[in-house]
Write a protein that holds these residues in place. Structure first.
Motif, mmCIF file in Angstrom:
data_model
loop_
_atom_site.group_PDB
_atom_site.id
_atom_site.type_symbol
_atom_site.label_atom_id
_atom_site.label_comp_id
_atom_site.label_asym_id
_atom_site.label_seq_id
_atom_site.Cartn_x
_atom_site.Cartn_y
_atom_site.Cartn_z
ATOM 1 N N ALA A 1 0.841 -1.321 -0.019
ATOM 2 C CA ALA A 1 0.031 0.212 0.018
ATOM 3 C C ALA A 1 0.763 1.294 0.092
ATOM 4 N N PHE A 2 1.883 1.033 0.700
ATOM 5 C CA PHE A 2 2.871 2.466 0.660
ATOM 6 C C PHE A 2 3.433 2.557 -0.712
ATOM 7 N N PHE A 3 3.816 1.312 -1.284
ATOM 8 C CA PHE A 3 4.486 1.778 -2.462
ATOM 9 C C PHE A 3 3.424 2.274 -3.700
ATOM 10 N N VAL A 4 2.148 1.788 -3.615
ATOM 11 C CA VAL A 4 1.083 1.986 -4.486
ATOM 12 C C VAL A 4 0.977 3.367 -4.301
ATOM 13 N N ARG A 5 0.829 3.872 -2.988
ATOM 14 C CA ARG A 5 0.480 5.363 -2.761
ATOM 15 C C ARG A 5 1.872 6.136 -3.240
ATOM 16 N N GLN A 6 2.937 5.811 -2.932
ATOM 17 C CA GLN A 6 4.135 6.551 -3.504
ATOM 18 C C GLN A 6 3.936 6.804 -4.843
ATOM 19 N N PHE A 7 3.492 5.846 -5.533
ATOM 20 C CA PHE A 7 3.416 6.190 -7.006
ATOM 21 C C PHE A 7 1.906 6.046 -7.683
ATOM 22 N N SER A 8 1.201 6.697 -6.810
ATOM 23 C CA SER A 8 0.229 7.292 -7.485
ATOM 24 C C SER A 8 -0.462 8.624 -6.852
ATOM 25 N N VAL A 9 0.503 9.286 -5.935
ATOM 26 C CA VAL A 9 0.398 10.627 -5.426
ATOM 27 C C VAL A 9 0.221 11.499 -6.737
ATOM 28 N N VAL A 10 -0.925 12.493 -6.474
ATOM 29 C CA VAL A 10 -1.285 13.362 -7.499
ATOM 30 C C VAL A 10 -1.488 14.761 -6.843
ATOM 31 N N TRP A 11 -0.803 15.743 -7.487
ATOM 32 C CA TRP A 11 -0.760 16.953 -6.977
ATOM 33 C C TRP A 11 -1.204 18.111 -7.715
ATOM 34 N N VAL A 12 -1.700 17.727 -9.079
ATOM 35 C CA VAL A 12 -1.888 18.529 -10.168
ATOM 36 C C VAL A 12 -2.866 19.583 -9.833
ATOM 37 N N VAL A 13 -3.748 19.449 -8.915
ATOM 38 C CA VAL A 13 -4.856 20.556 -8.691
ATOM 39 C C VAL A 13 -4.054 21.693 -8.263
ATOM 40 N N PHE A 14 -2.948 21.634 -7.197
ATOM 41 C CA PHE A 14 -2.338 22.359 -6.438
ATOM 42 C C PHE A 14 -1.373 23.341 -7.420
ATOM 43 N N THR A 15 -0.738 22.549 -8.363
ATOM 44 C CA THR A 15 0.221 23.275 -9.264
ATOM 45 C C THR A 15 -0.814 24.138 -10.073
ATOM 46 N N PHE A 16 -1.829 23.519 -10.826
ATOM 47 C CA PHE A 16 -2.570 24.274 -11.691
ATOM 48 C C PHE A 16 -3.240 25.339 -11.096
ATOM 49 N N GLU A 17 -3.612 25.351 -9.668
ATOM 50 C CA GLU A 17 -4.166 26.258 -9.075
ATOM 51 C C GLU A 17 -3.379 27.512 -8.846
ATOM 52 N N GLU A 18 -2.117 27.379 -8.754
ATOM 53 C CA GLU A 18 -1.001 28.191 -8.550
ATOM 54 C C GLU A 18 -0.708 28.878 -9.972
ATOM 55 N N ASP A 19 -0.770 27.909 -10.945
ATOM 56 C CA ASP A 19 -0.463 28.583 -12.390
ATOM 57 C C ASP A 19 -1.691 29.456 -12.894
ATOM 58 N N ALA A 20 -2.792 29.041 -12.342
ATOM 59 C CA ALA A 20 -3.953 29.870 -12.883
ATOM 60 C C ALA A 20 -3.915 31.183 -12.183
ATOM 61 N N LEU A 21 -3.739 30.962 -10.846
ATOM 62 C CA LEU A 21 -3.594 32.475 -10.076
ATOM 63 C C LEU A 21 -2.698 33.275 -10.396
ATOM 64 N N LEU A 22 -1.609 32.859 -10.992
ATOM 65 C CA LEU A 22 -0.435 33.605 -11.315
ATOM 66 C C LEU A 22 -0.362 33.779 -12.698
#
Lengths: 277, 263
Positions: B67-88
Motif C-alpha cells: 500500500a505504501f508503494f502504491v501510494r508513493q507512485f499514485s500521489v497526484v498534486w496536479v490541482v495545487f500546481t494548476f491552481e497556482e499557475d492559474a492564479l499567477l
C-alpha cells in the motif's frame, strides 16, 4: 524606584495592549480575505465533518475485532478523536496559514519588512493570518468531547476542568512549537513545505491512543515527536487516569518546547540573508 | 505526427526529470510523509486485530508495504500546481502552446515518481530490516501486473484531480474541493485498513466507487493477497474512460470561460 515602575508599565501593560490591538487588526484583515471565498468555507465544513466520520469509521473497524486497543475501549478512544479534532482545528486556524506565509516571506525576502517593524518578529509571523475554517473543526471537536462525557459518565468538577484546560494549553504550545520550529528551518532550506507534510503525517497518529503502538514506536512518539503529550495525556486527564507526574511532565515539556522554539528563532535570524534583488 | 508527439514527450520528460532531481531533498521528504501505512500496520499487529479477518501478520505487513508503494507512485498534486499557475497567470501561455497543458503536468508527475523511486526503496529496505520475516520477492508477472494496476490507479487519480483542477476556471480555489475528495480517498482506498476488513454495510457498496481500486486492489495484487485481477483492471479502465470523458467536457467549457489573470 519610579523608573522601575515605569519600565514595567511601558514594556508590560502597554505592550500587551499594543499587541492585542495589532492582533485584532490581523484578525480583521485575514477574515476579510477568507470571506472572499465563501463557498470554500462551506466545503471546508463538510471536509472536517467527513474527516471525523472517517476516523470514527476507522476506529469502529478496529473495535469490531476487539474490545480494546492498548487498554482503551471505544468510548475512551473517542475522547482522543475529540481532542485531536480540536487540536487539528487549532492547527488549521492559526498555525497552518501562517506557516505558508513564512515560507513566502523568506523566499521573496519580505521578511526584511517584518524584522524592521517595531514589533516582535515571532509574534508577527505566528499570528498574522487566521483561517476561520478551522474554528468549525474546533466546535465539532468540542461537540464530540461533550458527547464523550455523556458516554463515559465523566463527572465534571472544577478541579478536573482546570487540569484539562492546562493540559490543552500545553498541547497547543507543543504543537505550536513544533510547527514554528519547522518553519524556522525555512531560513536555511527555503522550501520546507514538505517537512511540514512529514510532521502532519506523524501528527496524524495522534488520533489513536499511544498505548496501541509497540514499545519502540511509543518511545519514538513520546521523545522525537511528542504526540503522546499532545493528545493522549489530555484524554487521560479527562478520564481521570492520568497521575499527577504526567501532568507536571507535560507542563515541563511544553515549556521546554516553547523556550526552545523562541531561542531557535533568535538563533536562526542570525543566518537570515535577505533574498530580494 | 506520431514522431513529433514522442519527441515532445521525451523532451518534456528530460527537462522535468532534471527539474525534479534538483528538488530531490523535498521529494525524499514527500516519500517519508507517506509512512502512515507502517504506523497503521503497527496498530493492527500489536493489538492482534488481524486475527478475525483471517490475514496473518506477515501477509498484513506485506499488504501495508505494498500500500505504501502504491501510494508513493499514485500521489497526484496536479490541482495545487494548476491552481497556482492559474492564479499567477501562467496558464495563459500554456494554453497558446500546441500541447495540452495537462500533458505537461502529467509528465511532471511521471518524472517525480522516478525521482521518488530510490527513496521509496530505501524506506522499504529499512522496513525489511525491522521485519525480516515479511521479506518476499513477488514473481515477475506479479510485479508487471501490479505496476500496470498502480499506473491505472495513478491515471484515475490524475484524471479525478484534473477534473477538480478544471473547476479553477470558475472558482479560482479548487484545492478545497480536492481536500474534500481526499477524505474518502484516505479512508476508503485501503491505505489505513485493507478493504477486506471493512464491515459489510460498507463492503456492499464500496466496490461501486472508484476508491478501492486506487490502493487496495494494486496493493493486494503486489502483496499476494486475494484479488480478482481481470475484473479489477477492467473496472479501473472503465473509471479511467469515464473520468477522461468528464474531464474533456469540463475542460472544453472551462477554457471558454477562461479569463486571463495575473501579470
Amino acid at each position: 524606584m519610579e523608573i522601575w515602575y515605569k519600565k514595567i508599565y511601558c514594556y508590560g501593560f502597554m505592550n500587551i495592549k499594543k499587541y492585542l490591538k495589532v492582533y485584532s487588526y490581523f484578525n480583521y484583515s485575514s477574515i476579510s480575505i477568507e470571506l472572499e471565498y465563501k463557498i470554500n468555507l462551506f466545503i471546508d465544513l463538510i471536509t472536517s465533518i467527513l474527516g471525523l466520520i472517517g476516523s470514527v469509521f476507522l476506529l469502529s473497524i478496529f473495535f469490531s475485532n476487539t474490545d480494546e486497543i492498548g487498554g482503551w475501549n471505544f468510548n475512551q478512544a473517542l475522547i482522543i478523536q475529540g481532542i485531536y479534532t480540536v487540536l487539528n482545528g487549532v492547527t488549521n486556524t492559526w498555525f497552518n496559514p501562517n506557516l505558508k506565509e513564512i515560507v513566502k516571506y523568506i523566499r521573496e525576502g519580505t521578511l526584511d519588512y517584518v524584522l524592521l517593524k517595531p514589533i516582535d518578529s515571532q509574534f508577527w509571523i505566528s499570528f498574522k493570518r487566521i483561517s476561520p475554517t478551522g474554528l468549525i473543526e474546533i466546535l465539532l471537536g468540542f461537540f464530540v468531547l461533550s458527547y464523550c462525557f455523556y458516554l463515559n459518565n465523566i463527572s465534571f468538577n472544577i478541579w478536573s476542568s482546570i487540569v484539562l484546560i492546562i493540559t490543552l494549553i500545553c498541547s497547543i504550545s507543543i504543537l505550536y512549537s513544533l510547527w514554528f520550529l519547522i518553519s524556522t528551518t525555512t531560513i536555511w532550506f527555503v522550501k520546507t513545505w514538505n517537512a511540514t507534510e512529514v510532521l502532519r503525517s506523524f501528527l496524524y497518529m495522534g488520533r489513536f491512543p499511544m498505548d496501541s503502538f509497540s514499545f519502540s514506536l511509543r518511545i519514538f512518539f513520546s521523545t522525537v515527536i511528542p504526540i503522546t503529550f499532545i493528545t493522549t495525556i489530555p484524554s487521560e486527564v479527562l478520564l481521570g487516569l492520568s497521575p499527577a507526574w504526567k501532568i507536571i511532565l507535560e507542563v515541563l515539556v511544553s515549556m521546554t518546547f516553547l523556550i526552545f522554539s523562541r531561542r531557535f528563532w533568535k538563533f536562526a535570524l542570525r543566518f537570515y540573508t535577505s533574498a530580494s534583488s | 505526427m506520431q514522431n513529433s508527439l514522442i519527441y515532445k514527450f521525451s523532451t518534456l520528460f528530460k527537462t522535468q526529470y532534471a527539474n525534479m532531481l534538483e528538488y530531490r531533498a523535498e521529494i525524499a521528504l514527500w516519500a517519508i510523509s507517506g509512512v502512515i501505512p507502517f504506523f497503521m500496520l503497527n496498530i493492527w499487529t500489536n493489538n492482534g486485530l488481524n486475527e478475525s479477518i483471517n490475514i496473518s501478520d506477515v501477509m498484513l505487513s506485506r499488504y501495508f508495504l505494498s500500500a505504501f508503494f502504491v501510494r508513493q507512485f499514485s500521489v497526484v498534486w496536479v490541482v495545487f500546481t494548476f491552481e497556482e499557475d492559474a492564479l499567477l497567470g501562467r496558464v495563459s501561455p500554456y494554453l497558446i502552446q500546441p500541447l495540452h497543458p495537462f500533458i505537461r503536468y502529467f509528465v511532471q508527475h511521471i518524472a517525480e515518481q522516478i525521482t521518488r523511486f530510490p527513496f521509496a526503496l530505501v524506506i522499504a529496505i529499512i522496513f525489511f530490516i525491522f521485519n525480516p520475516q515479511s521479506l518476499w520477492v513477488p514473481s515477475l508477472s506479479t510485479i508487471i501486473i501490479s505496476l500496470i494496476c498502480t499506473f491505472f490507479s495513478f491515471l484515475m487519480q490524475f484524471l479525478m484531480q484534473s477534473i477538480i483542477a478544471s473547476f479553477c476556471f470558475w472558482t479560482e480555489k479548487a484545492s478545497s474541493i480536492e481536500k474534500l475528495l481526499f477524505i474518502p480517498t484516505l479512508f476508503l482506498s485501503g491505505l489505513l485498513a485493507p478493504v477486506s476488513s471493512f464491515p459489510y454495510y460498507v463492503k456492499s457498496w464500496i466496490y461501486l466507487t472508484p476508491f478501492p481500486y486506487l490502493i487496495d486492489f494494486p496493493a493486494s495484487i503486489l502483496s499476494g493477497n486475494q484479488a480478482n485481477i481481470i475484473e479489477g483492471i477492467f473496472i479501473q479502465l472503465l473509471w479511467i474512460i469515464l473520468f477522461f470523458c468528464i474531464f474533456k467536457k469540463i475542460w472544453k467549457s472551462g477554457t471558454r470561460k477562461f479569463t486571463a489573470m495575473g501579470l
